[in-house]
Design an enzyme around this catalytic site. Structure first.
Site, short mmCIF file in Angstrom:
data_model
loop_
_atom_site.label_atom_id
_atom_site.label_comp_id
_atom_site.label_asym_id
_atom_site.label_seq_id
_atom_site.Cartn_x
_atom_site.Cartn_y
_atom_site.Cartn_z
N ASP A 143 62.09 -33.83 46.25
CA ASP A 143 61.07 -33.01 46.92
C ASP A 143 60.63 -31.84 46.05
O ASP A 143 61.41 -31.32 45.25
CB ASP A 143 61.64 -32.50 48.26
CG ASP A 143 60.54 -31.98 49.19
OD1 ASP A 143 59.39 -32.41 49.05
OD2 ASP A 143 60.86 -31.14 50.06
N ARG A 161 54.38 -28.62 45.43
CA ARG A 161 54.44 -27.16 45.24
C ARG A 161 54.53 -26.80 43.76
O ARG A 161 53.93 -25.84 43.30
CB ARG A 161 55.64 -26.58 46.01
CG ARG A 161 55.34 -26.35 47.48
CD ARG A 161 56.60 -26.15 48.26
NE ARG A 161 57.35 -27.40 48.38
CZ ARG A 161 58.63 -27.47 48.74
NH1 ARG A 161 59.31 -26.37 48.97
NH2 ARG A 161 59.22 -28.64 48.85
N ARG A 194 69.12 -32.74 47.76
CA ARG A 194 67.70 -32.52 48.03
C ARG A 194 67.20 -31.37 47.18
O ARG A 194 67.75 -30.26 47.24
CB ARG A 194 67.42 -32.23 49.51
CG ARG A 194 65.92 -32.04 49.77
CD ARG A 194 65.56 -31.91 51.23
NE ARG A 194 64.10 -31.90 51.38
CZ ARG A 194 63.41 -32.48 52.35
NH1 ARG A 194 64.06 -33.13 53.30
NH2 ARG A 194 62.10 -32.42 52.41
N LEU A 204 74.08 -49.73 36.78
CA LEU A 204 73.62 -48.82 37.83
C LEU A 204 72.72 -49.60 38.77
O LEU A 204 71.90 -50.40 38.33
CB LEU A 204 72.82 -47.65 37.22
CG LEU A 204 72.19 -46.67 38.22
CD1 LEU A 204 73.24 -45.77 38.86
CD2 LEU A 204 71.13 -45.79 37.53
N HIS A 237 53.47 -35.31 41.05
CA HIS A 237 54.12 -36.60 41.27
C HIS A 237 54.34 -37.32 39.94
O HIS A 237 55.36 -37.98 39.75
CB HIS A 237 53.28 -37.47 42.22
CG HIS A 237 53.15 -36.87 43.59
ND1 HIS A 237 54.23 -36.39 44.28
CD2 HIS A 237 52.07 -36.67 44.40
CE1 HIS A 237 53.83 -35.92 45.47
NE2 HIS A 237 52.52 -36.06 45.55
C1 IPE Z 1 60.72 -36.19 52.06
O1 IPE Z 1 59.91 -35.14 51.64
C2 IPE Z 1 60.21 -37.48 51.50
C3 IPE Z 1 60.29 -37.63 50.05
C4 IPE Z 1 60.80 -36.76 49.20
C5 IPE Z 1 59.77 -38.86 49.53
P1 IPE Z 1 58.75 -34.56 52.55
O2 IPE Z 1 58.12 -33.47 51.79
O3 IPE Z 1 57.87 -35.64 53.04
O4 IPE Z 1 59.57 -33.98 53.81
P2 IPE Z 1 59.20 -32.85 54.85
O5 IPE Z 1 57.85 -33.18 55.41
O6 IPE Z 1 59.19 -31.54 54.12
O7 IPE Z 1 60.29 -32.90 55.86
C1 IPE Z 2 58.02 -35.13 47.18
O1 IPE Z 2 57.26 -34.05 46.84
C2 IPE Z 2 57.33 -36.44 46.90
C3 IPE Z 2 56.80 -37.10 48.10
C4 IPE Z 2 57.06 -36.74 49.33
C5 IPE Z 2 55.94 -38.23 47.90
P1 IPE Z 2 56.21 -33.42 47.86
O2 IPE Z 2 54.90 -34.09 47.65
O3 IPE Z 2 56.71 -33.46 49.26
O4 IPE Z 2 56.15 -31.94 47.33
P2 IPE Z 2 56.04 -30.62 48.20
O5 IPE Z 2 57.19 -30.64 49.18
O6 IPE Z 2 54.73 -30.67 48.91
O7 IPE Z 2 56.15 -29.53 47.22
MG MG Z 3 57.80 -32.15 50.38
#
Ligand code: IPE
Ligand code: IPE
Ligand code: MG
Length: 229
Positions: free
Chosen positions: A13, A17, A162, A124, A30
């Protein structure tokens, strides 16, 4: 020997941001995140990780703008296409967990090629979670003896990491993480490095996993004199 069987799960995650803070489009985050995964996969086997399950796209992520979702699907397909030869060379077996019925054909064929091409990897097991929802997986298991068996026999998660600062599971591996050790870091996924994984695994080894029991080698209680007075 027990070390090589560690199951580490990662909620990758913070991509969006990280990019936004740099004035970049979220998709750039990404892309950087995919690079990060490459480095983590390379490093993980030497840290005793036997299975790595990485959350790439949750079933709730379909709620995002079309442009981001499409970009992610394309990126995932490109990641699988470009990584498969390296995974093969490194002895990594790749499988994908999650629903398949809503994925675009370009991604489905990349998944099939990667899964069949890396079938014999034994160093792995990399499991990518795409269109994954733990609640959906549990509900599905309740409707099918085959999926139920699969869920009951799934390898428990030892360590759940996380990145990105949030302290929640967001519907990831709820059943498998019953006794997982949780490690949360504020570091955004594009900035996560093998050294951070090493630190998380060290932290894991310092934890006392009791599984509801009493520690086998609990030291005798120290009776201080003042308590005896
Ligand atoms: C969880 O992250 C899913 C992935 C990292 C793929 P999100 O960004 O979607 O989760 P929330 O919305 O903050 O809970
Ligand atoms: C995780 O990063 C990747 C996916 C959920 C696809 P985010 O896209 O949720 O990044 P933030 O949380 O918005 O920073
Ligand atoms: Mg996120």
């Amino acid at each position: 020997m027990t070390q090589s069987t560690l199951h580490v799960a990662v909620i990758m995650d913070g991509n969006g941001r990280w990019a936004t803070r740099l004035g970049l489009p979220r998709l750039a985050g990404h892309k950087a995140g995919a690079e990060t995964l490459r480095g983590i996969v390379e490093a993980a086997p030497d840290m005793g990780v036997g299975t790595l399950t990485a959350y790439a796209f949750s079933s709730d992520n379909w709620k995002r703008p079309r442009e981001e979702v499409d970009g992610l699907m394309t990126l995932l397909a490109a990641y699988l296409d470009s990584e498969t030869p390296h995974l093969l060379a490194q002895g990594v077996r790749l499988t994908v967990i999650g629903r398949r019925d809503r994925l675009p054909e370009v991604l489905l064929s990349a998944i099939r090629n990667s899964e069949s091409g890396t079938l014999h990897g034994s160093r792995l097991h990399l499991r990518l979670a795409i269109d994954y929802s733990a609640r959906e997986a549990i509900a599905r298991a309740s409707r099918s003896p085959e999926y139920f068996e699969e869920l009951l026999s799934s390898q428990p998660v030892d360590l759940m990491i996380r990145t990105g600062g949030e302290q929640r599971l967001s519907d990831f591996l709820l059943w498998e993480s019953a006794y997982a050790e949780l490690v949360f870091t504020r570091r955004m996924w594009p900035e996560y490095r093998p050294a951070d994984l090493r630190q998380a695994i060290r932290e894991f080894h310092r934890r006392d996993r009791r599984f509801g029991a009493i520690p086998a080698l609990m030291p005798p209680p120290v009776l201080h004199e003042r308590w005896l007075r």
